[in-house]
Each structure stands twice: as C-alpha cells, then as structure tokens.
Write a protein that holds these residues in place. Structure first.
Motif, PDB file in Angstrom:
ATOM      1  N   UNK A 153       0.838  -1.209   0.000  1.00 29.48           N
ATOM      2  CA  UNK A 153       0.000   0.000   0.000  1.00 29.48           C
ATOM      3  C   UNK A 153       0.871   1.257   0.000  1.00 29.48           C
ATOM      4  N   UNK A 154       1.641   1.420  -1.059  1.00 28.02           N
ATOM      5  CA  UNK A 154       2.600   2.532  -1.131  1.00 28.02           C
ATOM      6  C   UNK A 154       1.896   3.887  -1.034  1.00 28.02           C
ATOM      7  N   UNK A 155       1.025   4.177  -1.978  1.00 29.28           N
ATOM      8  CA  UNK A 155       0.420   5.503  -2.079  1.00 29.28           C
ATOM      9  C   UNK A 155      -0.583   5.813  -0.961  1.00 29.28           C
ATOM     10  N   UNK A 156      -1.437   4.846  -0.576  1.00 29.96           N
ATOM     11  CA  UNK A 156      -2.395   5.172   0.486  1.00 29.96           C
ATOM     12  C   UNK A 156      -1.735   5.581   1.798  1.00 29.96           C
ATOM     13  N   UNK A 157      -0.496   5.129   2.042  1.00 34.41           N
ATOM     14  CA  UNK A 157       0.156   5.471   3.304  1.00 34.41           C
ATOM     15  C   UNK A 157       0.355   6.974   3.438  1.00 34.41           C
ATOM     16  N   UNK A 158       0.592   7.652   2.335  1.00 37.10           N
ATOM     17  CA  UNK A 158       0.761   9.112   2.376  1.00 37.10           C
ATOM     18  C   UNK A 158      -0.537   9.806   2.790  1.00 37.10           C
ATOM     19  N   UNK A 159      -1.669   9.272   2.346  1.00 39.72           N
ATOM     20  CA  UNK A 159      -2.963   9.831   2.743  1.00 39.72           C
ATOM     21  C   UNK A 159      -3.198   9.596   4.229  1.00 39.72           C
ATOM     22  N   UNK A 160      -2.873   8.397   4.702  1.00 37.92           N
ATOM     23  CA  UNK A 160      -3.049   8.096   6.126  1.00 37.92           C
ATOM     24  C   UNK A 160      -2.232   9.043   6.988  1.00 37.92           C
ATOM     25  N   UNK A 161      -1.026   9.379   6.554  1.00 34.35           N
ATOM     26  CA  UNK A 161      -0.182  10.327   7.295  1.00 34.35           C
ATOM     27  C   UNK A 161      -0.859  11.692   7.382  1.00 34.35           C
ATOM     28  N   UNK A 162      -1.445  12.148   6.281  1.00 33.53           N
ATOM     29  CA  UNK A 162      -2.114  13.455   6.292  1.00 33.53           C
ATOM     30  C   UNK A 162      -3.377  13.433   7.148  1.00 33.53           C
ATOM     31  N   UNK A 163      -4.058  12.312   7.200  1.00 31.48           N
ATOM     32  CA  UNK A 163      -5.265  12.196   8.004  1.00 31.48           C
ATOM     33  C   UNK A 163      -4.951  12.155   9.498  1.00 31.48           C
ATOM     34  N   UNK A 164      -3.765  11.653   9.843  1.00 31.01           N
ATOM     35  CA  UNK A 164      -3.459  11.355  11.244  1.00 31.01           C
ATOM     36  C   UNK A 164      -3.204  12.590  12.084  1.00 31.01           C
ATOM     37  N   UNK A 165      -2.655  13.643  11.497  1.00 28.18           N
ATOM     38  CA  UNK A 165      -2.323  14.817  12.292  1.00 28.18           C
ATOM     39  C   UNK A 165      -0.917  14.738  12.880  1.00 28.18           C
ATOM     40  N   UNK A 166      -0.508  15.811  13.516  1.00 26.49           N
ATOM     41  CA  UNK A 166       0.860  15.938  14.026  1.00 26.49           C
ATOM     42  C   UNK A 166       1.003  15.182  15.345  1.00 26.49           C
ATOM     43  N   UNK A 167       2.194  14.595  15.559  1.00 20.88           N
ATOM     44  CA  UNK A 167       2.513  13.981  16.843  1.00 20.88           C
ATOM     45  C   UNK A 167       1.726  12.745  17.155  1.00 20.88           C
ATOM     46  N   UNK A 168       1.441  11.934  16.139  1.00 19.99           N
ATOM     47  CA  UNK A 168       0.623  10.749  16.367  1.00 19.99           C
ATOM     48  C   UNK A 168       1.385   9.455  16.146  1.00 19.99           C
ATOM     49  N   UNK A 169       2.687   9.456  16.428  1.00 20.42           N
ATOM     50  CA  UNK A 169       3.477   8.234  16.348  1.00 20.42           C
ATOM     51  C   UNK A 169       4.199   8.007  15.038  1.00 20.42           C
TER      52      UNK A 169
END
Length: 473
Positions: free
Chosen positions: A380-396
């Motif tokens: 899941x190469x590309x979806x991981x970038x979306x998950x990072x943007x959804x997660x917010x700052x300082x979330x592990x």
C-alpha cells in the motif's frame, strides 16, 4: 483544528486509486480534497484521467446504492467539498516516457476496461478536458453523463494542472495547503519553475517515492517470457512496437537502485528537492542537452531555468520511500473476506474494487514464489501518504529530519537513485565546493533537507483501517 487541505498529484494505477478512495472517505475534520492533479506515470495520461473519472462514477453509484439500502453514505469529505480535477503533461521534463503498465495493466486497473467492459463507462467525457488527445475507443460513453452532472462529485478543469496548483496556493493563506505527490513530480516541478515563491507557500509536500536503503523497483519481470512476446514493464510508448522498442527498454530502463516515481522523471524530482536546500543551486540537476533543432548555447526553456538566487523560505518535503511503504500491505485473504458480503449485496463499489484487486492479486501471485493463495499481498505505497495526512501531528509517525538526499539524474547505472552521504566526516560552515568535498556534501549551508518517514504506528493495522473507511463498515 481545521482540516488539512490537500492537493493530490497522482498517476492513477491501482494503489493510487486506493489512495484516492481513502482520501475521499476521510472525515471532513481530517481532510479537504481541493484538487486532483493528474500526471502520466503508471500509465499514459489518457488512461490516468479515465481512471480518475471512473472512480467518481463508481462512488456516485455506490452512494445511490447505500441510500437505497439504508446504509451509511460515507465519503463525508467528498460530499462536503467537490474537488477540481486538472490534467498535467503527457511526459517527463527531459526523458523518454516510461510506464509501469506491466504491473498495473495497460489501463492502469489490471485490464478491467477490457475484462469487465460493463464497469467501464464511455469516453465521450474526454472533450471536457480541453487540449488533451483522449483515446477514441468504444468502451467508455457514461462518463459524459458523470461530467455533465451539475451535482456531480467533482469539477473538471481545462487549466493545466500545474497552473491550478499555483492558483490554489496563491488564493489560500501560506501554510494551509499540503501537496500529496504519489506519482512522478513533473506537475510540481513545472509549478515551482513557473512561480517559485508562490509554490513555496505550500505547507508541506508529502511524496511517495525513492528507495533509500532498499533495492529499487525499476526492474524486469522475474519470470522470463519468450523473446518474441516479451513486453518490458517500462515502455517507450512513442516508439513503434517491435524489437527496437524492446531493445531500448532492456538497455536503458532497467535499474537496480531506483524507485519508479523518481525514475520516471529524475529531473523533476531533483528540482523539487533542491528547494529544500538553504542554497538550491548546490543540488540543482545539470541543464540537459538542447533538444534537436535548438542551438546548445541558447537560454534553456523556462521550465528548466534556474530558481531565483534569493528565496523567502525552504520547501518542506516529507518523503515516504519504498523502505517504509512496502511494509504496509493488504492480503488477498483479508480483502476477499471483507468484500464478500458486499459483493453478495450488489455493492457497485465492491464490484469495481473486486475486479481490479482480484486481477492484481493474481498478477502478484505470478511474480512471487514465496507466497500464494490468501497470503498473496499488495503493498500500500500511495495510500500510506494519505493516512499520514489524516493522522495529524505527533501521532506516532517517525520522521528523520533534514536528510541531505539527492537524486541522480545522469548516472549510467544509477539514474533515479536516491543518494545519501553515509561518511563520518567533519562538516563545515561555508557552501563553496572544494576538492575534498565535491558536491558540498559536508557543508552546513548546502545540500537538501528532506524529512524521511522511517516508522509508522499503523504498520499492522493499516489495511483494516483502509477497508473500513472506504467501504463504510
């Protein structure tokens, strides 16, 4: 906190489509998808665009089915804000055009436009994207209706994608828009060259690309095919089919150290990453030779011109190389088990996803000897970038800061390689190139400054989260 506004720059193959589905199914407080800028990459620009429009077509059908079935609608951010869709260039800044259709299929979705024609709406929609020569096959006339809907899920733009990127950055406050780039960086390089200071208003550029410590993924299929039938995975599509095209690809386009998105436009990647440097001239790629018919000492075209000598700030880039993305996978067993009840219930989205995902798992199974059956997996190469943007700052999320990573643009054997200096040597405070430091690798005032993701909190849970969001479990 307001949602993160994102521009999604994409070359829609299979994992790009999964990334777009995840972005569209985000909560309104997580993301606002303002633009999908389409670039060539995994496949040609025409099929990339068809896949984007087809995605919205199937989401529209799914929303109607969910309403009729009394199910939660999902896709909240998409229903709240319609993104623009704009089309970028048909090829890289200064290279042959490459594609990854060996893996993604010639249509980018494992060939489903041929194998499942009932899932492929018509292509009379092509005229709404002026200036692009769309294929005139008979597979696709329902997308015209999709585009003509006044209440459709997106808005088509006839403005070049890189200019739409600049317009949105200009019209929004600085540091409010994030660009998520999951294909070759050609659109971003064109925008940065046309108006560098406006481009630097971006909050962050999140890139899926590069291979730092892992081998690259620009390589021929591991199972040899008969020479007469062999079609290399990365093709010069403007060269006529035949032995000459195959020979060119075998000679020039197989590389043990490069990742595809970076390799597909090395000049674009190098130019974008140079803006992370305190002194971009120290990492800018050399100006390529003049094209045929041009005098070599003429000024380079604007899209390859140097950046201004003084810039107001450095670009923030967060890179997701295949080192980290390849650890996030979805198995055939997990996907099949999750999607089965929705297929039985006649979900349009489940039917569409099952068509291209099943074919993809079958393709992966043919390419690997170490897994089979339900254990076959898709990274899941590309979806991981979306998950990072959804997660917010300082979330592990673990980001290694200020890495001087540069892209090789001209190596005989290493074109597209992400180069990092691993030597332990004393650094210095000037930015002059000296004999003992060719390339100013040891300067504190030169070199790139890129954040590289080295760890995530969702390695074991990401596939379940993605499926849950997209199919509204």
């Amino acid at each position: 906190m307001p949602p993160r506004k994102i521009i999604l720059d994409t070359d829609p193959g299979i994992d790009d489509i999964l990334a777009m589905l995840l972005a569209c199914s985000a909560l309104p407080e997580e993301l606002e998808l303002v633009l999908i800028s389409v670039t060539y990459g995994n496949i040609d620009i025409q099929n990339c665009l068809r896949n984007v429009v087809s995605l919205f077509h199937h989401i529209d059908q799914e929303l109607a089915w969910r309403e009729a079935s009394g199910k939660p609608a999902g896709f909240q951010t998409l229903r709240k804000t319609k993104p623009l869709v704009a089309v970028g260039p048909e090829g890289p800044l200064n290279d042959e055009m490459l594609m990854s259709d060996f893996f993604h299929g010639k249509d980018g979705l494992a060939g489903i436009h041929s194998s499942h024609p009932h899932l492929s709406p018509d292509q009379t929609w092509k005229t709404l994207f002026a200036g692009h020569d769309m294929p005139n096959d008979a597979e696709t006339a329902e997308l015209a209706a999709e585009l003509s809907k006044k209440d459709g899920l997106f808005r088509p733009s006839s403005t070049p994608a890189h200019q739409e990127i600049l317009r949105l950055l200009r019209e929004n406050e600085p540091d409010t828009i994030t660009i998520v780039a999951i294909g070759p960086l050609t659109n971003l390089a064109l925008a940065a060259a046309e108006d560098t200071e406006v481009f630097l208003r971006v909050k962050e550029v999140v890139v899926m690309g590069g291979a730092i410590h892992e081998p690259g993924n620009v390589r021929p299929p591991p199972i040899p095919l008969p020479s007469a039938a062999r079609e290399p995975p990365f093709r010069l599509i403007k060269q006529a089919p035949g032995s000459i095209r195959n020979a060119l690809n075998e000679r020039n386009q197989m590389n043990p150290v490069a990742e595809f998105n970076t390799f597909a436009d090395t000049y674009a990647a190098a130019r974008v990453y140079a803006l992370t440097s305190p002194n971009p001239r120290t990492t800018m790629p050399p100006v390529p030779p003049a094209p045929p018919g041009k005098i070599s000492d003429e000024e380079p075209p604007p899209y390859l011109a140097p950046y201004p000598a003084k810039l107001s700030r450095q670009l923030k880039v967060t890179l997701f190389p295949i080192d980290i993305t390849e650890k996030h996978v979805i198995t055939q067993g997990e996907f099949g088990k999750t999607i089965a009840p929705l297929l039985a219930a006649k979900s349009p989205l489940a039917e569409w996803m099952s068509a291209f995902m099943t074919a993809t798992f079958e393709n992966v199974g043919k390419l690997r000897d170490d897994v089979s059956g339900d254990k076959v997996f898709l990274q899941l190469h590309d979806p991981l970038c979306i998950a990072y943007c959804m997660a917010g700052v300082g979330s592990g999320w673990q980001i290694q800061a200020d890495v001087d990573m540069r892209v090789e643009t001209a190596g005989q054997w290493t074109k597209g390689m992400c180069v990092v200096d691993r030597r332990s040597r004393r650094r210095r405070d000037d930015d002059n190139e000296v004999a003992s430091d060719r390339g100013t690798w040891l300067s504190n005032r030169a070199g790139n400054r890129i954040g590289i993701c080295v760890g995530t909190p969702i390695e074991k849970t990401f596939s379940g989260m993605l499926l849950k969001r997209v199919i509204a479990l």
